[in-house]
Design a protein around this motif. Structure first.
Motif, PDB file in Angstrom:
ATOM      1  N   LYS A  25       0.835  -1.213   0.000  1.00 53.82           N
ATOM      2  CA  LYS A  25       0.000   0.000   0.000  1.00 53.82           C
ATOM      3  C   LYS A  25       0.861   1.252   0.000  1.00 53.82           C
ATOM      4  N   ARG A  26       1.976   1.208   0.737  1.00 52.92           N
ATOM      5  CA  ARG A  26       2.867   2.373   0.776  1.00 52.92           C
ATOM      6  C   ARG A  26       3.447   2.667  -0.601  1.00 52.92           C
ATOM      7  N   LYS A  27       3.695   1.614  -1.366  1.00 51.96           N
ATOM      8  CA  LYS A  27       4.219   1.769  -2.726  1.00 51.96           C
ATOM      9  C   LYS A  27       3.120   2.120  -3.731  1.00 51.96           C
ATOM     10  N   LYS A  28       1.868   2.226  -3.237  1.00 50.81           N
ATOM     11  CA  LYS A  28       0.717   2.494  -4.118  1.00 50.81           C
ATOM     12  C   LYS A  28       0.654   1.474  -5.241  1.00 50.81           C
ATOM     13  N   THR A  29       0.763   0.199  -4.833  1.00 52.85           N
ATOM     14  CA  THR A  29       0.796  -0.891  -5.795  1.00 52.85           C
ATOM     15  C   THR A  29      -0.509  -1.035  -6.547  1.00 52.85           C
ATOM     16  N   TRP A  30      -1.622  -0.685  -5.901  1.00 50.02           N
ATOM     17  CA  TRP A  30      -2.915  -0.799  -6.571  1.00 50.02           C
ATOM     18  C   TRP A  30      -3.870   0.284  -6.086  1.00 50.02           C
ATOM     19  N   VAL A  31      -4.929   0.410  -6.840  1.00 50.84           N
ATOM     20  CA  VAL A  31      -6.083   1.203  -6.418  1.00 50.84           C
ATOM     21  C   VAL A  31      -7.297   0.300  -6.523  1.00 50.84           C
ATOM     22  N   LEU A  32      -8.249   0.480  -5.638  1.00 53.49           N
ATOM     23  CA  LEU A  32      -9.456  -0.337  -5.650  1.00 53.49           C
ATOM     24  C   LEU A  32     -10.478   0.253  -6.609  1.00 53.49           C
ATOM     25  N   VAL A  33     -11.004  -0.598  -7.491  1.00 57.47           N
ATOM     26  CA  VAL A  33     -11.996  -0.177  -8.482  1.00 57.47           C
ATOM     27  C   VAL A  33     -13.117  -1.208  -8.517  1.00 57.47           C
ATOM     28  N   PRO A  34     -14.333  -0.815  -8.905  1.00 56.86           N
ATOM     29  CA  PRO A  34     -15.419  -1.793  -9.032  1.00 56.86           C
ATOM     30  C   PRO A  34     -15.169  -2.694 -10.238  1.00 56.86           C
ATOM     31  N   PRO A  35     -15.467  -3.971 -10.132  1.00 57.28           N
ATOM     32  CA  PRO A  35     -15.237  -4.890 -11.251  1.00 57.28           C
ATOM     33  C   PRO A  35     -16.251  -4.684 -12.367  1.00 57.28           C
ATOM     34  N   GLN A  43      -6.169 -12.213   0.221  1.00 55.39           N
ATOM     35  CA  GLN A  43      -6.920 -13.013   1.181  1.00 55.39           C
ATOM     36  C   GLN A  43      -6.487 -12.663   2.610  1.00 55.39           C
ATOM     37  N   GLY A  44      -7.478 -12.455   3.459  1.00 54.74           N
ATOM     38  CA  GLY A  44      -7.193 -12.114   4.850  1.00 54.74           C
ATOM     39  C   GLY A  44      -7.046 -10.633   5.087  1.00 54.74           C
ATOM     40  N   PHE A  45      -7.020  -9.828   4.024  1.00 51.11           N
ATOM     41  CA  PHE A  45      -6.816  -8.385   4.162  1.00 51.11           C
ATOM     42  C   PHE A  45      -7.729  -7.625   3.205  1.00 51.11           C
ATOM     43  N   ILE A  46      -9.001  -8.023   3.143  1.00 50.82           N
ATOM     44  CA  ILE A  46      -9.977  -7.380   2.268  1.00 50.82           C
ATOM     45  C   ILE A  46     -10.475  -6.085   2.918  1.00 50.82           C
ATOM     46  N   ASP A  47     -10.525  -5.041   2.120  1.00 48.96           N
ATOM     47  CA  ASP A  47     -10.939  -3.733   2.620  1.00 48.96           C
ATOM     48  C   ASP A  47     -12.398  -3.796   3.077  1.00 48.96           C
ATOM     49  N   SER A  48     -12.629  -3.432   4.323  1.00 43.96           N
ATOM     50  CA  SER A  48     -13.982  -3.527   4.884  1.00 43.96           C
ATOM     51  C   SER A  48     -14.944  -2.518   4.262  1.00 43.96           C
ATOM     52  N   GLU A  49     -14.425  -1.404   3.747  1.00 45.79           N
ATOM     53  CA  GLU A  49     -15.273  -0.377   3.151  1.00 45.79           C
ATOM     54  C   GLU A  49     -15.664  -0.723   1.717  1.00 45.79           C
ATOM     55  N   TYR A  50     -14.733  -1.400   1.011  1.00 43.92           N
ATOM     56  CA  TYR A  50     -15.004  -1.780  -0.381  1.00 43.92           C
ATOM     57  C   TYR A  50     -14.719  -3.271  -0.566  1.00 43.92           C
ATOM     58  N   PRO A  51     -15.487  -4.135   0.054  1.00 43.61           N
ATOM     59  CA  PRO A  51     -15.171  -5.566   0.014  1.00 43.61           C
ATOM     60  C   PRO A  51     -15.330  -6.212  -1.352  1.00 43.61           C
ATOM     61  N   ASN A  52     -16.145  -5.608  -2.230  1.00 38.67           N
ATOM     62  CA  ASN A  52     -16.389  -6.200  -3.553  1.00 38.67           C
ATOM     63  C   ASN A  52     -15.533  -5.581  -4.649  1.00 38.67           C
ATOM     64  N   HIS A  53     -14.714  -4.618  -4.314  1.00 39.91           N
ATOM     65  CA  HIS A  53     -13.839  -4.002  -5.310  1.00 39.91           C
ATOM     66  C   HIS A  53     -12.653  -4.929  -5.612  1.00 39.91           C
ATOM     67  N   VAL A  54     -11.988  -4.649  -6.712  1.00 37.10           N
ATOM     68  CA  VAL A  54     -10.789  -5.393  -7.099  1.00 37.10           C
ATOM     69  C   VAL A  54      -9.613  -4.431  -7.207  1.00 37.10           C
ATOM     70  N   CYS A  55      -8.420  -4.985  -7.227  1.00 42.26           N
ATOM     71  CA  CYS A  55      -7.209  -4.173  -7.284  1.00 42.26           C
ATOM     72  C   CYS A  55      -6.794  -3.942  -8.745  1.00 42.26           C
ATOM     73  N   LYS A  56      -6.719  -2.686  -9.127  1.00 43.77           N
ATOM     74  CA  LYS A  56      -6.108  -2.347 -10.410  1.00 43.77           C
ATOM     75  C   LYS A  56      -4.639  -2.069 -10.140  1.00 43.77           C
ATOM     76  N   LEU A  57      -3.764  -2.921 -10.675  1.00 41.27           N
ATOM     77  CA  LEU A  57      -2.344  -2.869 -10.326  1.00 41.27           C
ATOM     78  C   LEU A  57      -1.637  -1.726 -11.040  1.00 41.27           C
ATOM     79  N   ASN A  58      -0.974  -0.898 -10.244  1.00 43.44           N
ATOM     80  CA  ASN A  58      -0.117   0.143 -10.801  1.00 43.44           C
ATOM     81  C   ASN A  58       1.320  -0.337 -10.929  1.00 43.44           C
ATOM     82  N   LYS A  59       1.677  -1.332 -10.114  1.00 44.08           N
ATOM     83  CA  LYS A  59       3.042  -1.848 -10.075  1.00 44.08           C
ATOM     84  C   LYS A  59       3.050  -3.329 -10.451  1.00 44.08           C
ATOM     85  N   ALA A  60       4.230  -3.813 -10.798  1.00 44.89           N
ATOM     86  CA  ALA A  60       4.385  -5.200 -11.255  1.00 44.89           C
ATOM     87  C   ALA A  60       4.555  -6.123 -10.061  1.00 44.89           C
TER      88      ALA A  60
END
Length: 498
Positions: free
Chosen positions: A43-53, A147-164
């Protein structure tokens, strides 16, 4: 009472073993903390942003991989939890295009250690933190939340990867070219013979940098220059300084005043433990001199996966153990349909290793700056198709960039030597004239010297056929030295004349 192996003891006590499931990892304070550290870093590296699928997304799953990292002495260094994407679910041509990333060649590692031993260079090792996260995506990649670290505010969102992230098919390539771009900007040049090697000169001082994914070795003539490069890397990517290299890619590195030895004792011991041969009766040679392997001998193995796994492990071991190169490569020819005979030959190789765990590849300070090679062939030696087996070994004792003397190639075939040096073509050799043009031109230009060596002193015999104990042990001792003079019978000049 039957003695227990180290692996059995660890399993019995449940000490320092990796968790087998996510549930077990989450229940362990140590591994839970390791996973939390990984997620925080991502998260510190801003590896992803959460977006709706959406329906047109290819969304890949992920898994946690756990590893206990050990120091060279066997003590625990740290507990590492890594989030890995299931890149095999990506669609080629849509989710990724180019994936290739170079891996350094074993001979490059040996050359660097030879130079360091010869000139007294220090070899520093650094480990890039979360290396793949420095790579940038050119394509849109989507992943389910860890798994085990799903965002409670956006549980159905997915990660759009900014980093490899690790596991993504293009991740290794993206990271390597990010690092390469920075090194080139800092004045490094990329080696044409090995893309993972970079070099530069500052005030006439040579510096070499070898990359293996996120492990980097740095050596050269000026320690101040080395520290400057380490600082640049740290400022750009963040890294862990490991000091003088003592454990690299599974190799234990031991150094004295003018000698560096590469061994794989820990790796070999684990292999022998896994095959339950750690306490077996040692063999003098890795393959019996009378062994005649064929695809039609023996009964087919019921579980060939075991054979293939062991042979694959042995292939990696040949880097520091050239004495097992021939039997391992011979046994590799039968991985499609291994038989009981092939497995028996494989176990003999393992029993040989059980008695030679301390053996490794030793490089010493070279006294001369030249190249010498030995080459041999076992003509039509295959019992299945009568194909020949060729082998060679090269001794290097000079500078990586230039060779001051004419390299010497020792061959035990008078005819081959004559064809290489004789510029008169014969009608009988018309079909091979094109093939020998290169060697002959090098000989005539005095860029290569082909000399005769008699068979008892032909080191390359070790790579073409199984040998009896006496010649095998003789050649094996010579291969542990990376000196250009092999000192067979007292000196190189004693081999077949001057």
């Amino acid at each position: 009472m039957e003695s227990l192996s180290q692996k059995d003891i660890l399993q019995a006590l449940d000490v320092e073993t990796e968790p087998k499931s996510l549930k077990a990892a989450l229940a362990s304070p140590i591994w839970n903390a390791a996973m939390s550290t990984e997620v925080t870093a991502l998260k510190r590296k801003k590896t992803w942003v959460l977006v709706p699928p959406t329906s047109d997304m290819t969304i890949v799953h992920n898994k946690w991989v756990y590893r206990v990292k050990y120091n060279k002495d066997g003590s625990v260094d740290r507990h590492k939890a890594r989030l890995v994407a299931k890149g095999f679910q990506q669609l080629p041509g849509i989710d990724f295009f180019e994936t290739y990333s170079p891996v350094n060649k074993p001979c490059t590692i040996q050359i660097i250690f030879t130079l360091a031993a010869t000139f007294g260079w220090d070899i520093q090792q650094v480990d890039i933190n979360n290396a793949f996260l420095n790579g940038d995506h050119k394509e849109d990649v989507y992943m389910y939340q860890p798994q085990g670290f799903i965002d409670s505010e956006y549980p159905n969102h997915v990660c759009k990867l900014n980093k490899a992230i690790y596991g993504v098919r293009q991740a290794p390539r993206a990271w390597f070219y990010k690092l390469k771009s920075s090194l080139l900007q800092w004045g490094f040049q990329n080696s044409k013979s090995d893309s993972s090697l970079f070099y530069t000169r500052q005030n006439g001082h040579l510096l070499l940098l070898l990359v293996y994914v996120y492990d980097i070795l740095i050596t050269g003539e000026n320690m101040t220059h080395i520290q400057q490069v380490i600082t640049q890397l740290h400022d750009q990517f963040a890294l862990k300084k490991l000091g003088f290299v003592n454990y690299f890619l599974g190799f234990e590195v031991n150094r004295s005043t003018d000698t560096i030895t590469l061994t794989q004792q820990k790796y070999t011991r684990e292999l022998l433990n896994n095959t339950q041969l750690i306490d077996s009766k040692p063999q003098t040679t890795p393959m019996c001199s009378t062994t005649k392997l064929s695809s039609s001998v023996g009964t087919p193995m019921q579980n060939p996966t075991t054979y293939r796994s062991v042979i694959g492990a042995l292939q990696y071991l040949t880097t520091s153990r050239p004495d097992i190169a021939f039997p391992v490569n011979k046994l590799s020819q039968f991985m499609q349909s291994p038989t009981s005979e092939h497995w028996s030959a494989c176990k003999r190789n393992l029993r040989y290793l059980s008695g030679t765990l301390d053996r490794g590849l030793t490089v010493k300070a070279a006294k001369t700056l030249d190249l010498q090679g030995f080459t041999d062939a076992d003509w039509a030696g295959s019992y299945d198709d009568r194909k020949s087996t060729s082998g060679y070994c090269i001794f290097f004792g000079g500078n990586l960039l230039t060779v001051s003397n004419c390299p010497i190639l020792w061959c035990d075939n008078f005819g081959a030597g004559s064809l290489a040096s004789n510029h008169v073509f014969h009608a009988r050799t018309k079909h091979i004239e094109v093939n020998i043009h290169f060697v002959r031109d090098k000989v005539l230009a005095q860029e290569l010297d082909v000399r005769y060596v008699d068979s008892p002193n032909q080191l390359a015999d070790l790579f073409t056929k199984p040998l009896a104990a006496s010649p095998f042990l003789f050649f094996k001792d010579k291969l542990t030295l990376s000196l250009p003079q092999c000192h067979l019978r007292g000196g190189i000049g004693d081999i077949g004349g001057s």
